[in-house]
Design a protein around this motif. Structure first.
Motif, PDB file in Angstrom:
ATOM      1  N   LYS A   6     -11.087   8.891   8.517  1.00  0.00           N
ATOM      2  CA  LYS A   6     -10.174   7.880   8.537  1.00  0.00           C
ATOM      3  C   LYS A   6      -9.847   6.976   7.267  1.00  0.00           C
ATOM      4  O   LYS A   6      -9.137   6.581   6.744  1.00  0.00           O
ATOM      5  CB  LYS A   6     -10.288   7.157   9.864  1.00  0.00           C
ATOM      6  CG  LYS A   6      -9.894   7.693  11.007  1.00  0.00           C
ATOM      7  CD  LYS A   6      -9.809   7.092  12.394  1.00  0.00           C
ATOM      8  CE  LYS A   6      -9.403   7.907  13.398  1.00  0.00           C
ATOM      9  NZ  LYS A   6      -9.589   7.452  14.617  1.00  0.00           N
ATOM     10  N   ASP A   9      -8.582   8.949   4.440  1.00  0.00           N
ATOM     11  CA  ASP A   9      -7.266   9.056   4.584  1.00  0.00           C
ATOM     12  C   ASP A   9      -6.256   7.804   4.131  1.00  0.00           C
ATOM     13  O   ASP A   9      -5.308   7.862   3.543  1.00  0.00           O
ATOM     14  CB  ASP A   9      -6.973   9.523   5.950  1.00  0.00           C
ATOM     15  CG  ASP A   9      -7.386  11.065   6.341  1.00  0.00           C
ATOM     16  OD1 ASP A   9      -7.662  11.577   5.465  1.00  0.00           O
ATOM     17  OD2 ASP A   9      -7.258  11.388   7.604  1.00  0.00           O
ATOM     18  N   LYS A  10      -6.967   6.767   4.635  1.00  0.00           N
ATOM     19  CA  LYS A  10      -6.295   5.359   4.568  1.00  0.00           C
ATOM     20  C   LYS A  10      -6.195   5.052   2.906  1.00  0.00           C
ATOM     21  O   LYS A  10      -5.244   4.627   2.307  1.00  0.00           O
ATOM     22  CB  LYS A  10      -6.914   4.191   5.224  1.00  0.00           C
ATOM     23  CG  LYS A  10      -6.032   2.960   5.222  1.00  0.00           C
ATOM     24  CD  LYS A  10      -6.997   1.873   5.596  1.00  0.00           C
ATOM     25  CE  LYS A  10      -6.666   1.890   7.111  1.00  0.00           C
ATOM     26  NZ  LYS A  10      -7.427   0.601   7.918  1.00  0.00           N
ATOM     27  N   GLU A  11      -7.315   5.399   2.199  1.00  0.00           N
ATOM     28  CA  GLU A  11      -7.498   5.142   0.700  1.00  0.00           C
ATOM     29  C   GLU A  11      -6.360   6.019   0.106  1.00  0.00           C
ATOM     30  O   GLU A  11      -5.667   5.585  -0.875  1.00  0.00           O
ATOM     31  CB  GLU A  11      -8.847   5.703   0.262  1.00  0.00           C
ATOM     32  CG  GLU A  11      -9.690   4.419   0.053  1.00  0.00           C
ATOM     33  CD  GLU A  11     -11.031   4.847  -0.432  1.00  0.00           C
ATOM     34  OE1 GLU A  11     -10.981   5.612  -1.281  1.00  0.00           O
ATOM     35  OE2 GLU A  11     -11.922   4.203  -0.227  1.00  0.00           O
ATOM     36  N   GLN A  12      -6.141   7.340   0.597  1.00  0.00           N
ATOM     37  CA  GLN A  12      -5.327   8.383  -0.105  1.00  0.00           C
ATOM     38  C   GLN A  12      -3.880   7.876   0.002  1.00  0.00           C
ATOM     39  O   GLN A  12      -3.353   7.905  -0.749  1.00  0.00           O
ATOM     40  CB  GLN A  12      -5.554   9.615   0.484  1.00  0.00           C
ATOM     41  CG  GLN A  12      -6.556  10.256   0.169  1.00  0.00           C
ATOM     42  CD  GLN A  12      -6.949  10.615  -1.297  1.00  0.00           C
ATOM     43  OE1 GLN A  12      -5.860  10.938  -2.096  1.00  0.00           O
ATOM     44  NE2 GLN A  12      -8.243  10.262  -1.872  1.00  0.00           N
ATOM     45  N   GLN A  13      -3.627   7.279   1.315  1.00  0.00           N
ATOM     46  CA  GLN A  13      -2.295   6.883   1.596  1.00  0.00           C
ATOM     47  C   GLN A  13      -2.080   5.570   0.706  1.00  0.00           C
ATOM     48  O   GLN A  13      -0.904   5.526  -0.029  1.00  0.00           O
ATOM     49  CB  GLN A  13      -2.089   6.397   2.865  1.00  0.00           C
ATOM     50  CG  GLN A  13      -0.640   5.746   3.325  1.00  0.00           C
ATOM     51  CD  GLN A  13      -0.563   5.429   4.856  1.00  0.00           C
ATOM     52  OE1 GLN A  13      -1.605   5.393   5.439  1.00  0.00           O
ATOM     53  NE2 GLN A  13       0.537   5.150   5.389  1.00  0.00           N
ATOM     54  N   LEU A  14      -2.910   4.661   0.631  1.00  0.00           N
ATOM     55  CA  LEU A  14      -2.606   3.432  -0.232  1.00  0.00           C
ATOM     56  C   LEU A  14      -2.547   3.873  -1.953  1.00  0.00           C
ATOM     57  O   LEU A  14      -1.611   3.376  -2.388  1.00  0.00           O
ATOM     58  CB  LEU A  14      -3.912   2.618  -0.327  1.00  0.00           C
ATOM     59  CG  LEU A  14      -4.109   1.854   1.033  1.00  0.00           C
ATOM     60  CD1 LEU A  14      -5.624   1.149   1.125  1.00  0.00           C
ATOM     61  CD2 LEU A  14      -2.976   0.797   1.232  1.00  0.00           C
ATOM     62  N   ARG A  16      -1.443   6.853  -2.842  1.00  0.00           N
ATOM     63  CA  ARG A  16      -0.060   7.254  -3.176  1.00  0.00           C
ATOM     64  C   ARG A  16       0.929   6.430  -3.060  1.00  0.00           C
ATOM     65  O   ARG A  16       1.913   6.632  -3.948  1.00  0.00           O
ATOM     66  CB  ARG A  16       0.062   8.355  -1.825  1.00  0.00           C
ATOM     67  CG  ARG A  16      -0.059   9.811  -1.881  1.00  0.00           C
ATOM     68  CD  ARG A  16       0.499  10.889  -1.025  1.00  0.00           C
ATOM     69  NE  ARG A  16       0.386  10.236   0.599  1.00  0.00           N
ATOM     70  CZ  ARG A  16      -0.964  10.249   1.167  1.00  0.00           C
ATOM     71  NH1 ARG A  16      -1.820  11.070   0.799  1.00  0.00           N
ATOM     72  NH2 ARG A  16      -0.694   9.884   2.424  1.00  0.00           N
ATOM     73  N   HIS A  17       1.076   5.366  -2.322  1.00  0.00           N
ATOM     74  CA  HIS A  17       1.952   4.457  -2.345  1.00  0.00           C
ATOM     75  C   HIS A  17       1.915   3.656  -3.603  1.00  0.00           C
ATOM     76  O   HIS A  17       3.001   3.516  -4.356  1.00  0.00           O
ATOM     77  CB  HIS A  17       1.831   3.437  -0.951  1.00  0.00           C
ATOM     78  CG  HIS A  17       2.232   4.189   0.333  1.00  0.00           C
ATOM     79  ND1 HIS A  17       1.901   3.519   1.316  1.00  0.00           N
ATOM     80  CD2 HIS A  17       2.843   5.063   0.553  1.00  0.00           C
ATOM     81  CE1 HIS A  17       2.520   4.397   2.408  1.00  0.00           C
ATOM     82  NE2 HIS A  17       2.846   5.254   1.973  1.00  0.00           N
ATOM     83  N   ARG A  20       3.385   5.771  -6.508  1.00  0.00           N
ATOM     84  CA  ARG A  20       4.886   5.876  -6.310  1.00  0.00           C
ATOM     85  C   ARG A  20       5.487   4.704  -6.839  1.00  0.00           C
ATOM     86  O   ARG A  20       6.596   4.829  -7.584  1.00  0.00           O
ATOM     87  CB  ARG A  20       5.213   6.294  -4.928  1.00  0.00           C
ATOM     88  CG  ARG A  20       6.631   6.473  -4.470  1.00  0.00           C
ATOM     89  CD  ARG A  20       7.151   6.323  -3.181  1.00  0.00           C
ATOM     90  NE  ARG A  20       6.717   4.855  -2.441  1.00  0.00           N
ATOM     91  CZ  ARG A  20       6.468   4.887  -1.246  1.00  0.00           C
ATOM     92  NH1 ARG A  20       7.016   5.731  -0.286  1.00  0.00           N
ATOM     93  NH2 ARG A  20       6.157   3.537  -0.693  1.00  0.00           N
ATOM     94  N   ALA A  86       5.568  -0.650   0.190  1.00  0.00           N
ATOM     95  CA  ALA A  86       4.861  -0.140   1.428  1.00  0.00           C
ATOM     96  C   ALA A  86       3.924  -1.340   1.829  1.00  0.00           C
ATOM     97  O   ALA A  86       3.345  -1.889   0.885  1.00  0.00           O
ATOM     98  CB  ALA A  86       4.126   1.030   1.139  1.00  0.00           C
ATOM     99  N   ASP A  88       1.015  -1.599   3.781  1.00  0.00           N
ATOM    100  CA  ASP A  88      -0.024  -0.988   3.988  1.00  0.00           C
ATOM    101  C   ASP A  88      -1.342  -1.870   4.587  1.00  0.00           C
ATOM    102  O   ASP A  88      -1.604  -2.938   4.001  1.00  0.00           O
ATOM    103  CB  ASP A  88      -0.723   0.002   3.206  1.00  0.00           C
ATOM    104  CG  ASP A  88       0.207   1.188   2.761  1.00  0.00           C
ATOM    105  OD1 ASP A  88       1.166   1.517   3.538  1.00  0.00           O
ATOM    106  OD2 ASP A  88       0.280   1.785   1.507  1.00  0.00           O
TER     107      ASP A  88
END
Length: 101
Positions: A6, A9-14, A16-17, A20, A86, A88
């Motif tokens: 988990k 995954d949170k690091e990957q989402q941060l 990516r945002h 971007r 985002a 996050d």
């Protein structure tokens, strides 16, 4: 999904945002820079002074090459910060997890 995946995954989402958002800002900044230089060069240096008009009390080349693109950047920044960026969850501070205050 195991709990150990988990945070990853949170690091990957941060990431990516952040990528971007950073790419969008850099593209806009580069486009405004190119616009300013090209329009300023052709409207300011490649014309006789007698052909220049005033817009809001400033030479037209200043308005079109400086005020317009950077005014649009200001409007974009307001939109970007309040509506696009985002928001996050960054998780808890390390001190909070271990029970220290």
């Amino acid at each position: 999904m195991p709990d150990s995946d988990k945070p990853r995954d949170k690091e990957q989402q941060l990431l990516r945002h952040a990528r971007r958002e950073g790419l969008l800002i850099m593209v806009l900044w580069a486009a405004c820079l190119i616009w300013s230089v090209v329009v300023g060069y052709f409207m300011g240096y490649r014309r006789p002074a007698a052909d220049m008009n005033l817009i809001l009390g400033m030479p037209d080349w200043v308005f079109w090459s400086v005020v317009l693109p950077w005014g649009l950047c200001l409007a974009f920044s307001v939109w970007f910060c309040f509506f696009f960026m985002a928001d996050d969850d960054l998780g808890q501070d390390q001190g909070e997890e271990s029970g220290h205050e």
